[in-house]
Design a protein around this motif. Structure first.
Motif, short mmCIF file in Angstrom:
data_model
loop_
_atom_site.label_atom_id
_atom_site.label_comp_id
_atom_site.label_asym_id
_atom_site.label_seq_id
_atom_site.Cartn_x
_atom_site.Cartn_y
_atom_site.Cartn_z
N ALA A 6 -5.17 -1.81 -6.89
CA ALA A 6 -5.07 -3.11 -6.22
C ALA A 6 -4.08 -3.05 -5.05
N GLU A 7 -4.35 -3.90 -4.07
CA GLU A 7 -3.45 -3.95 -2.91
C GLU A 7 -2.05 -4.37 -3.34
N SER A 8 -1.96 -5.27 -4.35
CA SER A 8 -0.65 -5.70 -4.83
C SER A 8 0.10 -4.53 -5.48
N THR A 9 -0.63 -3.64 -6.14
CA THR A 9 0.02 -2.46 -6.73
C THR A 9 0.56 -1.55 -5.65
N LEU A 10 -0.24 -1.32 -4.60
CA LEU A 10 0.23 -0.48 -3.49
C LEU A 10 1.46 -1.10 -2.84
N GLU A 11 1.45 -2.44 -2.73
CA GLU A 11 2.59 -3.11 -2.11
C GLU A 11 3.84 -2.98 -2.97
N ALA A 357 0.59 9.87 -9.19
CA ALA A 357 -0.85 9.69 -9.43
C ALA A 357 -1.59 9.33 -8.14
N LEU A 358 -1.01 8.47 -7.31
CA LEU A 358 -1.64 8.09 -6.04
C LEU A 358 -1.66 9.25 -5.06
N MET A 359 -0.57 10.01 -5.00
CA MET A 359 -0.47 11.10 -4.03
C MET A 359 -1.51 12.19 -4.31
#
Length: 807
Positions: A6-11, A357-359
Motif C-alpha cells: 500500500a502507498e501508506s505502507t511505503l510512506e 523485503a521491499l529492496m
C-alpha cells in the motif's frame, strides 16, 4: 501473483527517500525519468525470476564500479521532447540535434562496452544488446553540425558558395564604406566616424540637418532624431548583392535543419525503444552505486518466508552512524516480539526488516553482512505511526484498529506484517488482549510478523508458544543510555522511569512512580531491567577478557618476532665469523705454500728454523682466531699415548691413527677447511686434521731419533729434500669446483715437496665450469711455470699439463 504494497505502507517506511537516493546515483536524465514513469517501469518486480534478474544486474553493476569500469552513459540527454517535435514535422533546433547526436554516440559506445564484457556481465549485456544503433543518422548530424551547433560548409555545396560570396561582398562593403567615412564631401556631414548595419545593410550616421548633402536611402534614425542612418547610393547595389547572398545562406541552413529533423523523425521509434533500454541500464548502474554507498550485499532469495539478516543496518542511516544488528524471523519462529525502552531502536529494527523485503523486490542490495537471506513475499503490510484522522472522526486507537482489521483480512502465507506498538491507545489490559489475539491469528495464517510492544502479556507468549520469539533493545547499565543493539531470545524492560529521567522529568514524580511499581504485578519490569543490566555487565567483562587475551597474544607474537630476529642476527654473526675464519685459513694455506717453496729453493738450517717459527706462529694465530670467535672446533679425544701429527712433515701415504684407534692411510693433506681424506679398511673417510694422531711408523722413527741422541742440532745443515722428478697426475673429475680447487692445491703442495717436474691435471669437459676454474687457478700458483694443453693421448680438451718450478 503480483506484489502488493500500500502507498501508506511505503510512506510510513519512507520508501521515497530510497528512490530519491537511487535517482541521485543515476548518470543520465533517462534513469530518473523512467523511475517516475509507473506505466513504463514497475518499481517492484512481480515474478521471482524477474526479481532475481534485477539483483544479478545490480551485482554485475557493483562489480564493474568496484573495478573502476564506468559504462559510458554520460553523453545521454533527455531527447523525448525533440523526438516528439520531429514526429510532428517540426524543425529541430541545432542544440536539439546535437543532443540527439551525442545520445546516439552514447548508445553506440554503451553497446560496444557491454559487448566486450558479455561473459563477465551477462545480465547487463542482455539489456545492452536490445539497443538499436543509428550510425547513418549519427554520422549525418556530425557531418552537418559542429560541436557548437553551427551548420558546417560541408553540409551543402550551395551553402558553402553562398557563404563564400557573402564573405567576399562583406569585405568589399567594409572597404567601400570605410572610404566613404573619409570622403571630403561626406565626412563633414557625419555625426560620428563609424559605420553600422541596419536591416542587414551597411549605413553611415548622418546629421539630420545635413540629409541633403549625403544622397542615399534612410533606413533608421536615432532616438533623439538628430542622426539618420543612410545607405549611400553608391553602395545600394553592393548591399543588395550581399543581402541576397545572406538570404541564400539562411535558406540553405533551414533546408539542412529540415532534412536532419526529418531523418530524426524517421528513426524516432527505434531511438525511443533504445532509450528505454539505456534507461534500464542507467538504473542498474545506479543500483550498483547505491549498493556500494550502503555497503550492501546480494542476499539469498527463496520462497519459504525466511529472513536472516546478519549485521543489518537501516538503509537511510549512514553506515558509520548506524548500529548493525542480527535480525531473523521465519526459520524457527513466525513472530518476532521487540521490546525494551522507548527511543532504544525498536522501530528502526522493524523498518529495517520491512525495507529489506521491499529492496529485494526492487532489485536493490540489502545493507547487511554476507550470508543474508531475504525471501520473496507477495505482500508487505505495516501499521506504523499515528493514523488519527479528524475528518473521518477516527481517534488514534480507532484508526489503528481499522488498519489492523484490514491487515488481518489481507494477511496470509508469503506475507510480511510489521506492527509498531500493537494495541496501544486504550486500556492496557484490553489492548494487550487484542494484541495477543491478533498475533495468534496472523501466526495461524502463515504470515511473518515483526512487532514492537511494551505489554508484558506479549513478552510471556514466547515462553508458552513456539511460534513467538522475544527480542530486546539494550541500554547501557552505567549511563542508562540506549545502545541500539538488539538481542534475540530475551524480553526487554520498558524502563519508562529511566527514559523519563533522561528527558528531565521531576524527581518527585519519578519517586512516586517507583513506589507505585512495587506492586506485585509490576515487578516483572524491574526483574527484566536487572537481568538486562547483569547481562550487559557480563558482556562487558567478557569483552574486557577477550581484549586482554588479544593483547597477550599480540605480546606473545611480538616476543616470537623479536626472538626470531635475534636468532637470525646470531646466525648471521656466526656466518660472518665462519667466513672470516675460512679467509684466514686460505691465507694460512698460501703462507704455508710460500714457506715450502722458499725451503725448496734454498734449503738451509737457518731457513728451516725460520720456516718452523713462521709455521708455529701461524698455527698460534689460527688457534687464537678460533678461540676469540667462539667457533673453535672440539676435537675428539685422542687415544692414550697417541702423538699429534707433524703436518709440515706429513706425506700422502703416511700411516695415521683415527679417533677409534684404527690405523689408516693418509690420502690427502689438509684442505682450506682443515679436513683430510684417509683410507680405513678399504673405505675412504673425510676427517678433521685434529682428529688424527701419528701412526706407529712415525712413533718408531721418533723413538729412533731419541735413541741416537735426540733431534738433530740446529747448527747442522738438514739434508736437501730428495727429488723424485717425473710427472704426477691428479684427477679432479666428479668434484665440485671448490672441492676440486682444494684437491689441486694439496696436489701442487705435494708435487712441489717431492720435486716433481710436471703435473697432469684431468678435469674433464662436462659443463666447462671446472675446466675454466682450473685453467684460471693454475697460472696464479707459485709452483707453476707454464700450462700446456694435453695431447689427444693425454686427455685432449679434458686435461691440462702444468710445468713446475725446479729450484
Amino acid at each position: 501473483m503480483p506484489f502488493e504494497v500500500a502507498e501508506s505502507t511505503l510512506e510510513s517506511l519512507e520508501w521515497d527517500r530510497i528512490t530519491d537516493a537511487l535517482r541521485e546515483c543515476c548518470r543520465t536524465p533517462l534513469g530518473p525519468s523512467l523511475l517516475s514513469d509507473a506505466a513504463e517501469y514497475s518499481l517492484f518486480e512481480d515474478s521471482e525470476e524477474a526479481a532475481r534478474t534485477r539483483l544479478s544486474e545490480t551485482s554485475e553493476a557493483r562489480a564493474l564500479l568496484d573495478q573502476d569500469m564506468i559504462p559510458p552513459l554520460g553523453g545521454c540527454a533527455d531527447i523525448a521532447a525533440a523526438l516528439a517535435h520531429a514526429d510532428k514535422g517540426g524543425i529541430l533546433e541545432a542544440a536539439q540535434l546535437i543532443d540527439v547526436q551525442r545520445t546516439l554516440e552514447a548508445m553506440h559506445t554503451t553497446l560496444h562496452f557491454f559487448d566486450r564484457r558479455r561473459e563477465s556481465v551477462p545480465c547487463l549485456s542482455e539489456l545492452a544488446i536490445q539497443i538499436e544503433e543509428a550510425p547513418d543518422l549519427e554520422a549525418e548530424i556530425a557531418r552537418c553540425l559542429d560541436s557548437s551547433g553551427e551548420v558546417r560548409d560541408a553540409a551543402s555545396s550551395t551553402l558553402a558558395t553562398a557563404r563564400r560570396d557573402a564573405h567576399h561582398l562583406s569585405r568589399d562593403l567594409k572597404t567601400r564604406i570605410e572610404r566613404s567615412l573619409q570622403h571630403a564631401d561626406i565626412k563633414p556631414h557625419l555625426s560620428d566616424q563609424y559605420y553600422t548595419v541596419r536591416s542587414g545593410r551597411f549605413v553611415l550616421p548622418v546629421k539630420a540637418d545635413a540629409k541633403g548633402h549625403v544622397r542615399g536611402i534612410v533606413h533608421d534614425a536615432s532616438r533623439s532624431g538628430s542622426t539618420l542612418f543612410v545607405e549611400p547610393d553608391s553602395m545600394v547595389d553592393l548591399n543588395n548583392r550581399h543581402r541576397q547572398a545572406e538570404l541564400t545562406v539562411e535558406r540553405e541552413i533551414l533546408r539542412v535543419m529540415r532534412d536532419l529533423s526529418a531523418a530524426v523523425a524517421g528513426e524516432a521509434g527505434a531511438i525511443r525503444a533504445s532509450l528505454d533500454w539505456l534507461a534500464r541500464i542507467d538504473l542498474a548502474i545506479a543500483r550498483g552505486a547505491l549498493s556500494r554507498e550502503m555497503d550492501g550485499v546480494e542476499p539469498e532469495v527463496g520462497r519459504a518466508g525466511i529472513f536472516e539478516l546478519p549485521g543489518v543496518r537501516h538503509p537511510l542511516i549512514p553506515s558509520d552512524q548506524c548500529v548493525a544488528n542480527d535480525l531473523r524471523v521465519g526459520h524457527d519462529f513466525s513472530v518476532l516480539l521487540l521490546s525494551g525502552p522507548n527511543a532504544g531502536g525498536k522501530t528502526v529494527a522493524l523498518k529495517s526488516v520491512a525495507l529489506a523485503a521491499l529492496m529485494v523486490r526492487a532489485g536493490l542490495h540489502v545493507p547487511a553482512n554476507p550470508g543474508a537471506r531475504v525471501d520473496l513475499v507477495d505482500r508487505v503490510l505495516a501499521d506504523i505511526g499515528d493514523h488519527q484522522d479528524i475528518h473521518e472522526s477516527l481517534s488514534t486507537f480507532s484508526a489503528a484498529m481499522a488498519n489492523l482489521a484490514a491487515i488481518l483480512r489481507s494477511a496470509g502465507p508469503n506475507t510480511l506484517v510489521c506492527l509498531d506498538e500493537i494495541g496501544v491507545g486504550t486500556d492496557p489490559s484490553e489492548g494487550a488482549a487484542i494484541a495477543q489475539s491478533t498475533l495468534e491469528v496472523l501466526a495461524s495464517q502463515g504470515a511473518r510478523v515483526v512487532t514492537t510492544t511494551h505489554y508484558n502479556l506479549l513478552k510471556e507468549m514466547a515462553e508458552v508458544d513456539g511460534r513467538f520469539k522475544n527480542a530486546s533493545v539494550e541500554i547501557d547499565p552505567q549511563t542508562y543510555a540506549p545502545t541500539y543493539r538488539v538481542r534475540i531470545g530475551a524480553p526487554g524492560a520498558s524502563s519508562a522511569t529511566t527514559v523519563a529521567a533522561r528527558m528531565g522529568m521531576p524527581q518527585n514524580v519519578l519517586d512516586r512512580a517507583s513506589g507505585l511499581l512495587d506492586r506485585e504485578d509490576r515487578r516483572l519490569d524491574r526483574m527484566l531491567s536487572e537481568l538486562a543490566a547483569s547481562r550487559a555487565l557480563l558482556e562487558s567483562e567478557q569483552a574486557a577478557a577477550a581484549s586482554l587475551r588479544a593483547d597477550s597474544e599480540q605480546a606473545r607474537e611480538e616476543y616470537r618476532t623479536k626472538l626470531a630476529r635475534l636468532q637470525a642476527r646470531r646466525d648471521k654473526l656466526f656466518g660472518d665469523m665462519r667466513r672470516e675464519l675460512d679467509d684466514s685459513f686460505r691465507s694460512a694455506h698460501s703462507e704455508v705454500a710460500r714457506i715450502i717453496a722458499e725451503l725448496q729453493r734454498a734449503p738451509s738450517s737457518r731457513r728451516a728454523a725460520s720456516a718452523r717459527e713462521q709455521l708455529e706462529s701461524l698455527h698460534d694465530r689460527t688457534k687464537q682466531d678460533h678461540s676469540e670467535s667462539g667457533l673453535e672446533p672440539k676435537p675428539l679425544p685422542a687415544e692414550p699415548g697417541a702423538r699429534p701429527i707433524d703436518w709440515p712433515r706429513a706425506r700422502i701415504g703416511d700411516v695415521v691413527r683415527t679417533p677409534g684407534g684404527s690405523e689408516a692411510t693418509l690420502l690427502s693433506l689438509p684442505d682450506r677447511n682443515g679436513r683430510v681424506s684417509v683410507q680405513v679398511a678399504g673405505a675412504k673417510v673425510s676427517l678433521g686434521r685434529d682428529q688424527l694422531a701419528a701412526g706407529p711408523a712415525a712413533a718408531s722413527m721418533e723413538a729412533a731419533r731419541s735413541s741416537r741422541g735426540g733431534a738433530p742440532k740446529t747448527s747442522q745443515e738438514p739434508p736437501p729434500p730428495a727429488r723424485i722428478g717425473g710427472i704426477v697426475e691428479t684427477d679432479l673429475r666428479g668434484l665440485r669446483v671448490d672441492e676440486a680447487l682444494d684437491r689441486l692445491d694439496a696436489a701442487l703442495d705435494l708435487a712441489a715437496a717431492e720435486g716433481r717436474d710436471e703435473m697432469r691435471i684431468i678435469h674433464g669437459i662436462g659443463t666447462g665450469a671446472l675446466r675454466k676454474a682450473v685453467r684460471e687457478a693454475l697460472p696464479r700458483s707459485h709452483y707453476v711455470v707454464e700450462c700446456i694443453d694435453a695431447t689427444r693421448d693425454e686427455g685432449g680438451a679434458g686435461a691440462l699439463r702444468a710445468i713446475l718450478r725446479k729450484d
